[in-house]
Motif scaffolding. Structure first.
Motif, PDB file in Angstrom:
ATOM      1  N   ALA A  30       0.824  -1.209   0.000  1.00 27.51           N
ATOM      2  CA  ALA A  30       0.000   0.000   0.000  1.00 27.51           C
ATOM      3  C   ALA A  30       0.863   1.267   0.000  1.00 27.51           C
ATOM      4  N   VAL A  31       2.063   1.176   0.552  1.00 26.03           N
ATOM      5  CA  VAL A  31       3.011   2.294   0.546  1.00 26.03           C
ATOM      6  C   VAL A  31       4.283   1.833  -0.167  1.00 26.03           C
ATOM      7  N   GLN A  32       5.027   2.786  -0.675  1.00 25.35           N
ATOM      8  CA  GLN A  32       6.269   2.437  -1.362  1.00 25.35           C
ATOM      9  C   GLN A  32       7.308   1.974  -0.341  1.00 25.35           C
ATOM     10  N   ILE A  33       7.970   0.860  -0.638  1.00 20.93           N
ATOM     11  CA  ILE A  33       8.947   0.269   0.270  1.00 20.93           C
ATOM     12  C   ILE A  33      10.265   0.046  -0.460  1.00 20.93           C
ATOM     13  N   ARG A  34      11.369   0.396   0.200  1.00 22.36           N
ATOM     14  CA  ARG A  34      12.706   0.062  -0.293  1.00 22.36           C
ATOM     15  C   ARG A  34      13.236  -1.012   0.639  1.00 22.36           C
ATOM     16  N   VAL A  35      13.525  -2.178   0.097  1.00 17.79           N
ATOM     17  CA  VAL A  35      13.967  -3.315   0.904  1.00 17.79           C
ATOM     18  C   VAL A  35      15.465  -3.508   0.739  1.00 17.79           C
ATOM     19  N   PHE A  36      16.145  -3.666   1.871  1.00 24.78           N
ATOM     20  CA  PHE A  36      17.566  -3.980   1.898  1.00 24.78           C
ATOM     21  C   PHE A  36      17.734  -5.259   2.679  1.00 24.78           C
ATOM     22  N   ARG A  37      18.625  -6.091   2.224  1.00 25.92           N
ATOM     23  CA  ARG A  37      18.868  -7.386   2.871  1.00 25.92           C
ATOM     24  C   ARG A  37      20.048  -7.278   3.821  1.00 25.92           C
ATOM     25  N   ALA A  38      19.895  -7.903   4.991  1.00 28.46           N
ATOM     26  CA  ALA A  38      20.946  -7.899   6.002  1.00 28.46           C
ATOM     27  C   ALA A  38      21.055  -9.286   6.612  1.00 28.46           C
ATOM     28  N   SER A  39      22.231  -9.630   7.060  1.00 26.83           N
ATOM     29  CA  SER A  39      22.424 -10.932   7.711  1.00 26.83           C
ATOM     30  C   SER A  39      21.625 -10.964   9.012  1.00 26.83           C
ATOM     31  N   ALA A  40      21.386 -12.155   9.492  1.00 27.15           N
ATOM     32  CA  ALA A  40      20.605 -12.314  10.720  1.00 27.15           C
ATOM     33  C   ALA A  40      21.263 -11.599  11.896  1.00 27.15           C
ATOM     34  N   ALA A  41      22.594 -11.725  12.016  1.00 28.10           N
ATOM     35  CA  ALA A  41      23.302 -11.079  13.124  1.00 28.10           C
ATOM     36  C   ALA A  41      23.202  -9.563  13.019  1.00 28.10           C
ATOM     37  N   SER A  42      23.351  -9.039  11.832  1.00 29.32           N
ATOM     38  CA  SER A  42      23.268  -7.599  11.626  1.00 29.32           C
ATOM     39  C   SER A  42      21.848  -7.094  11.847  1.00 29.32           C
ATOM     40  N   LEU A  43      20.881  -7.895  11.461  1.00 35.37           N
ATOM     41  CA  LEU A  43      19.483  -7.494  11.591  1.00 35.37           C
ATOM     42  C   LEU A  43      19.003  -7.493  13.039  1.00 35.37           C
ATOM     43  N   ARG A  44      19.520  -8.384  13.847  1.00 35.62           N
ATOM     44  CA  ARG A  44      19.068  -8.490  15.240  1.00 35.62           C
ATOM     45  C   ARG A  44      19.724  -7.466  16.161  1.00 35.62           C
ATOM     46  N   ALA A  45      20.848  -6.919  15.754  1.00 32.52           N
ATOM     47  CA  ALA A  45      21.577  -5.980  16.613  1.00 32.52           C
ATOM     48  C   ALA A  45      20.949  -4.595  16.544  1.00 32.52           C
ATOM     49  N   GLY A  46      20.736  -4.009  17.674  1.00 31.92           N
ATOM     50  CA  GLY A  46      20.317  -2.619  17.739  1.00 31.92           C
ATOM     51  C   GLY A  46      18.891  -2.325  17.336  1.00 31.92           C
TER      52      GLY A  46
END
Length: 134
Positions: A43-59
């Motif tokens: 419904a809204v414009q989305i820009r998707v970036f891929r990150a590793s699981a460890a990078s995604l879970r931090a912060g």
């Protein structure tokens, strides 16, 4: 903590949320794991970036927006991510975010930034900018 498989708001959208940029994103910038499903016609414009699981879970911080819990990257993590994806968003945006983060030192410490830069493997990239601005 929110499930990272659901996606995390990051990069320019997180910079705007944390008031660390003058940029106004025209889409919602999200981080997903490499094999996670991304919406095709949202419904809204989305820009998707891929990150590793460890990078995604931090912060990840969960903020409530209109009574909905929304996972958003923390200020230090967001700045580290900007340097990680500097070829996509521009080095000038990453440096501006770093400058704003350092000016508002109560938002995050340099140790937090350095820890997230280590997770994103951008310590050698961010070091000269950090030395010049600190």
């Amino acid at each position: 903590m929110a499930n990272p498989a659901e996606g995390v708001i990051g990069l320019l959208s997180a910079l705007q949320f944390h008031e660390l940029t003058t940029q106004t994103p025209h889409a919602v910038w999200m981080l997903l794991e490499p094999k996670d499903w991304a919406p095709v016609n949202p419904a809204v414009q989305i820009r998707v970036f891929r990150a590793s699981a460890a990078s995604l879970r931090a912060g990840i911080q969960v903020h409530t927006i209109d009574s909905v819990p929304v996972p958003i990257t923390a200020p230090a993590k967001t700045v580290a991510d900007c340097f990680k994806y500097r070829n996509k968003i521009g080095v000038d945006v990453a440096v501006e975010a770093l400058r704003d983060l350092l000016a508002r030192s109560r938002r995050a410490s340099i140790d937090d930034l350095w820890r997230h830069a280590e997770v994103d493997r951008v310590q050698t990239v961010i070091r000269p900018y950090l030395e010049a601005l600190a």
